[in-house]
Design an enzyme around this catalytic site. Structure first.
Site, PDB file in Angstrom:
ATOM      1  N   LYS A  81       0.858  -1.193   0.000  1.00 26.03           N
ATOM      2  CA  LYS A  81       0.000   0.000   0.000  1.00 26.03           C
ATOM      3  C   LYS A  81       0.892   1.240   0.000  1.00 26.03           C
ATOM      4  CE  LYS A  81      -3.888   1.905   2.676  1.00 26.03           C
ATOM      5  NZ  LYS A  81      -4.713   1.724   3.876  1.00 26.03           N
ATOM      6  N   SER A  88      -9.549   1.866   2.964  1.00 23.90           N
ATOM      7  CA  SER A  88      -8.666   2.598   2.076  1.00 23.90           C
ATOM      8  C   SER A  88      -7.630   1.733   1.355  1.00 23.90           C
ATOM      9  CB  SER A  88      -7.941   3.689   2.859  1.00 23.90           C
ATOM     10  OG  SER A  88      -7.225   3.132   3.916  1.00 23.90           O
ATOM     11  N   SER A 109      -9.866  -0.557   7.138  1.00 21.51           N
ATOM     12  CA  SER A 109      -9.278  -0.372   5.810  1.00 21.51           C
ATOM     13  C   SER A 109      -8.575  -1.551   5.174  1.00 21.51           C
ATOM     14  CB  SER A 109      -8.316   0.822   5.838  1.00 21.51           C
ATOM     15  OG  SER A 109      -9.070   2.013   5.950  1.00 21.51           O
TER      16      SER A 109
END
Lengths: 489, 96
Positions: A79, A154, A178
């Site tokens: 990420k 996210s 997330s």
């Protein structure tokens, strides 16, 4: 089976047995990435040259019969809020689009030590603030199951990459859901371990008492393997837990006979989509058939978890975001006449609307005269939520719930409905508030979209929920959740 | 708990947060913040007078280390992302 369809363990086995080389694996994965990326948009930065170089290094080690790590040759996506030396770290934000960290996060160092091969940085909601990846400055990531739908957020890019075969596994971060919510939307396994289990050194902070790093994988064994690699005490992160870290793979025996599973009725009163409710209840039946004892527990303060979160997280975020002043790094908007203008321009032009909103909310909640009413109050209710779990865990070993009240929603469906967007995290947020470990596993398909089942464990009892998830996976007899996604063929 | 933020408070908070809001965005953000604050006002239903706050979920207190100087970064590395630099320092508009 194509290389991009294999699991972490399968790839490593083939590499160790010299069935396939690291270079072949990396080449195949990048072929796959390129064939679907224009439709999925899972990645912000791809690091193909580095990956091939690393693959060659590991192939050389193998040919010299040198020892290699537990993830030798395994492709992993990261990420874009975790620092890798020399690779842009944007956090999905215009403000950091040119930021190149001069150091590696602890998680990255550990992956290097394990001989994993990093493919690139995945898309995310800006600074991890969001539940759909729609707040990224680099365009939304599409859900590989239905390209008109969000992958969740996210960590949407990481979840989509694993689901679409663009990475064998991925690392994400989870502050209010997330990792787990996008895992649920994309039909992959997503785990947030106990707060403090994985070092946050080099991970850009959003809400420091809630953030945790975790994994997104195709199955539970891979999840355990990845967590083994990235976890551990780190003196560079003062919130890193000083405990004995068990070998999580060893705990996977698939036997959950007599395990007590709590079902909290409050999690079923949150306006669940009926198909989600049905799937999750079938999932609970599977666990019962495996020999677990299902009992009802109550978490009476559950309805206050989301308001607590939306006071705490923005407050902590407003403090963490103060460093982005355009001085040492980040966006500078141009000719600012004085220092205050420099700060204001850098921040206003660099941050998207959701980030600005949360900074404003947090600044207000922490400001003189309001701190007691908002931030302090929320931290007190946090104690009540934590106590609910402590009490429930006196009666049971783990708690199950839906991961999210619905399956993946359409892109644009919630961008004008703030509270509606926030409510997709209603089942995941309490877990961060209490600092507990939580895993989401696919438990079925409804209307062509994956449904996630969440398992919540006691502090530092990752083994129990991993084993439960493993038992479920082994005995789940429902629709095929894996395999080639038609929409990407 | 106060559940409505006024326009002048939004102005003040924007200044504290070092954000430049246009009149239009001030209006929008005031509305949005009030929506969220209204939702958060739910917490008023609970009596928390005798409850301690939880700032961190782990029992750890202050985590200290020996006061020994360790290797830091080279100046070049530190300045590598500087939007503007001069003579080995970050450059900003005049403060005084």
């Amino acid at each position: 089976m194509e290389i991009y369809e294999l699991t972490v363990e399968e790839i490593r086995e083939r590499i160790i047995s010299r069935d396939v080389s690291c270079q072949e694996v990396v080449t195949e994965i990048f072929k796959r990435i390129k064939s679907v990326e224009d439709r999925v948009n899972a990645y912000i930065t791809l690091t193909e040259d580095r990956a091939i170089k690393r693959a060659q290094e590991i192939d050389k080690k193998l040919s010299c019969n040198e020892k290699v790590g537990s993830m030798a040759g395994v492709p992993v996506a990261i990420k874009d809020n975790m620092c890798i030396n020399g690779i842009p770290n944007t956090c999905g934000s215009k403000h950091l689009e040119n930021f190149i960290p001069p150091y590696d996060a602890t998680v990255i160092e550990k992956l290097y030590d394990a001989d994993a091969i990093i493919l690139g940085k995945t898309n995310m909601d800006e600074f991890a603030m969001g539940s759909s990846t729609e707040y990224s400055s680099f365009g939304v990531t599409k859900n590989p199951w239905d390209l008109e739908r969000v992958p969740g957020g996210s960590s949407g890019g990481s979840a989509a990459a694993v689901a679409a075969g663009q990475a064998t596994c991925a690392i994400g971060s989870d502050t209010g859901g997330s990792i787990r919510q996008p895992a649920s939307f994309c039909g992959v396994v997503g785990m947030k371990p106990t707060y403090g289990y994985v070092s946050r050194y080099g991970v850009v902070p959003f809400s420091s008492s809630l953030d945790q790093v975790g994994s997104l994988t195709k199955n539970v064994r891979d999840c355990a393997l990845l967590l083994n690699v990235i976890s551990g005490k780190d003196p560079r992160d003062s919130t890193s837990a000083d405990i004995e870290y068990p070998d999580l793979l060893k705990s996977l025996n698939g036997s959950i006979q007599g395990l007590k599973i709590g079902v909290a009725k409050e999690y079923f009163d949150v306006g669940l989509a009926s198909e989600v409710k049905d799937m999750v209840q079938s999932g609970i039946k599977v666990l019962e058939e495996c020999g677990a004892e299902i009992l009802e527990v109550s978490l009476p303060h559950s309805e206050y978890a989301l308001p607590v979160y939306y006071l705490l997280a923005p407050s902590e975020a407003s403090s963490n975001m103060a460093r982005y002043d355009g001085v040492q790094y980040g966006h500078r908007a141009g000719d600012s006449s004085d220092l205050y203008s420099l700060y204001k321009d850098a921040r206003t032009k660099g941050f998207g609307p959701e980030v600005q909103r949360r900074i404003m909310l947090g600044t207000y909640a922490l400001s003189a005269g309001y701190y007691d009413a908002y931030y302090l109050k929320a931290q007190k209710v946090r104690t009540l939520i934590r106590r609910d779990f402590d009490r429930a865990f006196e009666k049971c070993d783990c708690i199950v719930s839906p991961t999210s009240p619905s399956t993946a929603f359409k892109i644009g469906a919630k961008t004008d409905d703030l509270i509606g967007m926030y409510k997709s995290d209603i089942c995941t947020v309490p877990v961060n508030i209490a600092g507990l470990p939580g895993i989401s596993i696919p438990c079925g398909i409804a209307g062509g979209l994956p449904v996630g089942l969440q398992m919540i464990g006691k502090h530092f009892d990752e083994s129990t929920i991993l084993n439960m998830a493993y038992a479920f996976e082994q005995n789940y007899d429902g629709q095929e959740i894996k395999g080639e996604l038609e929409v990407l063929s | 708990m106060v559940s409505k933020i006024s326009a002048s408070e939004v102005e003040h908070v924007a200044n504290l947060a070092r954000l430049n809001l246009t009149d239009e965005s001030k209006k929008v953000i005031t509305e949005q913040l009030n929506t969220i604050l209204e939702y958060a006002a739910k917490l008023d239903e609970l009596d928390t007078d005798d409850v301690d706050p939880t700032f961190y979920v782990l029992p750890a207190g202050n985590v200290l280390r020996e006061d020994v100087s360790e290797k830091s970064m080279d100046r070049e590395e530190v300045l590598s992302n500087a939007p503007e630099k001069e003579d080995g320092a970050f450059k900003v508009p005049k403060v005084f």
